[in-house]
Design an enzyme around this catalytic site. Structure first.
Site, short mmCIF file in Angstrom:
data_model
loop_
_atom_site.label_atom_id
_atom_site.label_comp_id
_atom_site.label_asym_id
_atom_site.label_seq_id
_atom_site.Cartn_x
_atom_site.Cartn_y
_atom_site.Cartn_z
N SER A 46 0.82 -1.21 0.00
CA SER A 46 0.00 0.00 0.00
C SER A 46 0.85 1.27 0.00
O SER A 46 1.71 1.41 -0.86
CB SER A 46 -0.95 -0.06 1.20
OG SER A 46 -2.04 0.75 0.97
N LYS B 268 4.26 2.19 -2.39
CA LYS B 268 4.68 3.39 -3.13
C LYS B 268 6.13 3.70 -2.74
O LYS B 268 6.98 4.00 -3.58
CB LYS B 268 3.77 4.58 -2.79
CG LYS B 268 2.25 4.29 -2.89
CD LYS B 268 1.41 5.52 -2.52
CE LYS B 268 0.06 5.24 -1.86
NZ LYS B 268 -0.98 4.56 -2.59
N HIS C 107 -7.62 -5.63 0.17
CA HIS C 107 -6.38 -4.87 0.27
C HIS C 107 -5.56 -5.40 1.46
O HIS C 107 -5.91 -5.17 2.62
CB HIS C 107 -6.78 -3.41 0.52
CG HIS C 107 -5.66 -2.44 0.50
ND1 HIS C 107 -4.96 -2.16 -0.65
CD2 HIS C 107 -5.11 -1.67 1.47
CE1 HIS C 107 -4.03 -1.24 -0.38
NE2 HIS C 107 -4.11 -0.94 0.90
C1 GTR Z 1 -5.36 4.46 1.92
C2 GTR Z 1 -4.83 5.25 0.77
C3 GTR Z 1 -4.15 4.34 -0.18
C4 GTR Z 1 -3.22 3.38 0.51
C5 GTR Z 1 -3.71 2.94 1.87
C6 GTR Z 1 -2.69 2.29 2.79
O1 GTR Z 1 -6.18 5.14 2.79
O2 GTR Z 1 -5.91 5.91 0.18
O3 GTR Z 1 -3.49 5.07 -1.17
O4 GTR Z 1 -1.94 3.89 0.58
O5 GTR Z 1 -4.25 3.97 2.60
O6 GTR Z 1 -1.53 2.65 2.82
O7 GTR Z 1 -3.10 1.41 3.54
#
Ligand code: GTR
Length: 423
Positions: free
Chosen positions: A256, A260, A402
């Protein structure tokens, strides 16, 4: 007067229906700023890669400062060491590291190395969200001492709750990796910078600031993701001096927001031999010009009450709802890993991160791999769930939400078995 302003900042509906995705066109990573087509590996390396690098730097993550001078003052201490981890299968070392010397902040690094290894072991290097103690049930792992978010804190504080030991263990397959001959190193991302808009003041960005502690960086300089990426490189600095680990076979990974960071770390630090992005989504592997799930406007905090304004440079936000004007897209970031092995993974129910957009990021980085003599992804077809594809760019769609889970890790280890140089 008020109404038009309100309308301006109203967030457009989030698209999660493929039929509603507006058409878009992508820039070509193999065409130079002056219009010349990249003819060969030399031209990529000398002309185009630096241009692509600068585009990612200027528009997304900002410039990472050169810290090589202060790194000469780095101090590495071993806080704890044992050969008895995981029932004697692994050695555990816990480091405390002051990467710019003791006048600056420190980070804690946890390292597991398989005891059965006859040679220095390849290593997976990644940051964690809650503190090293959340990555494993191992009772010897120290509890994080820096700022933690609400989810990991004792009620009403920003101090880590020791009862949450192992709270993220499902995301870390240390033991499976040990059984397969891999070492793992992790550090807590909040040790480098607490993840909130004011967090930079308590992390390395303030400590490294050209004007001293607590001075703001100029626009165009690194943002929080840049700082976490820098942290991944500082972990590798330490690993490079550990005799039981092979720093030439280091895979950088992240889930996540940390995916990046992993991609940006892999782009900046070519000592990482293998680069992994797990569900990195917007600002990671997913195309920005393809409007689906999270968008540039949402992630950069363009709309009131949401987003992460501290993650990227201010310039990235200016492309909110003008993604067509972006002079790059996610495939540029991915192509910076080339010709090294790269893996992009998605989860089927993670529409916020846009699984197809992540796959298309990889598809559009593929021509750079081909130019550099690599087979790359070798397909343009979006694979079904649980059917990994790719040769030197890997991709899979794991079933579910996710997250980073056993299936993801098995695929990373299988891929690493194939692509990391044998020793
Ligand atoms: C979310 C964000 C994503 C992702 C995520 C995470 O809220 O919108 O881009 O990075 O967090 O890191 O779990």
């Amino acid at each position: 007067m008020l109404l038009p302003l309100l309308l301006l900042s109203a967030m457009p509906p989030v698209i999660s229906d493929e039929a509603k995705v507006p058409p878009y066109t992508l820039p070509d990573p193999l065409v130079c700023a002056d219009g010349r087509k990249v003819a060969d590996a030399k031209m990529w390396e000398e002309v185009r890669r630096p241009e692509v690098f600068r585009l990612v730097e200027e528009n997304m993550f900002g410039r990472t400062p050169d810290t090589s001078k202060s790194q000469a003052d780095a101090v590495v201490e071993i806080r704890e060491q044992s050969k008895d981890a995981f029932g004697g299968k692994a050695s555990r070392t816990q480091f405390k590291v002051w990467p710019i010397g003791k006048k600056g902040p420190s980070f804690d690094m946890l390292l597991y190395v398989p005891n059965a290894a006859k040679r220095p072991a390849p290593v997976f290097v990644g940051l964690n969200f809650g503190g090293n103690h959340t990555t494993t049930e191992d009772p010897a792992v120290f509890v994080a001492s820096s700022w933690v978010s609400k989810q990991w804190a004792l009620r009403g504080t920003t101090q880590a709750d020791p009862a949450l030991r192992g709270g993220q263990a499902r995301r870390w397959e240390f033991e499976m990796l040990i059984d397969r001959g891999y070492a793992s190193a992790t550090a807590y991302y909040g040790d480098f910078e607490p993840d909130h808009p004011e967090g930079w003041k308590d992390g390395f960005r303030a400590a490294i600031s050209p004007d001293g502690v607590n001075t703001k960086w100029k626009d165009g300089d690194w943002a929080a993701i840049g700082c976490w990426s820098w942290g991944l490189s500082r972990m590798l600095d330490v690993l490079a001096k550990v005799p039981s680990v092979d720093p030439a076979r280091a895979a950088v990974h992240g889930h996540s927001r940390l995916g990046k960071a992993s991609l940006w770390a892999g782009a900046q630090d070519r000592r990482f031999a293998f680069v992994i992005s797990n569900d990195s989504g917007c600002g990671g592997a997913a195309l920005n010009k393809r409007i689906f799930g999270e968008t540039v406007g949402i992630i950069t905090g363009h709309y009131p009450g949401r987003g992460f304004p501290h993650w990227f440079t201010a310039r990235f936000e200016t492309f909110s709802e003008r993604e067509d004007q972006l002079p790059l897209d996610a495939h540029y970031l991915l192509a910076l890993a080339a010709p090294r092995p790269l893996y992009v993974a998605s989860a089927s129910e993670d529409s916020w991160a846009d699984p197809l957009g992540e796959f298309l990021g990889a598809v559009n980085a593929d021509p750079v791999y081909h130019l550099l003599g690599q087979p790359g992804l070798a397909t343009k077809e979006f694979p079904p769930i649980s059917k990994p594809v790719g040769r030197t760019i890997g991709y899979h769609l794991r079933p579910g939400k996710h997250d980073i889970l056993l299936e993801d890790w098995k695929n990373y280890a299988d891929f690493a078995d194939r692509v990391l140089p044998a020793k």
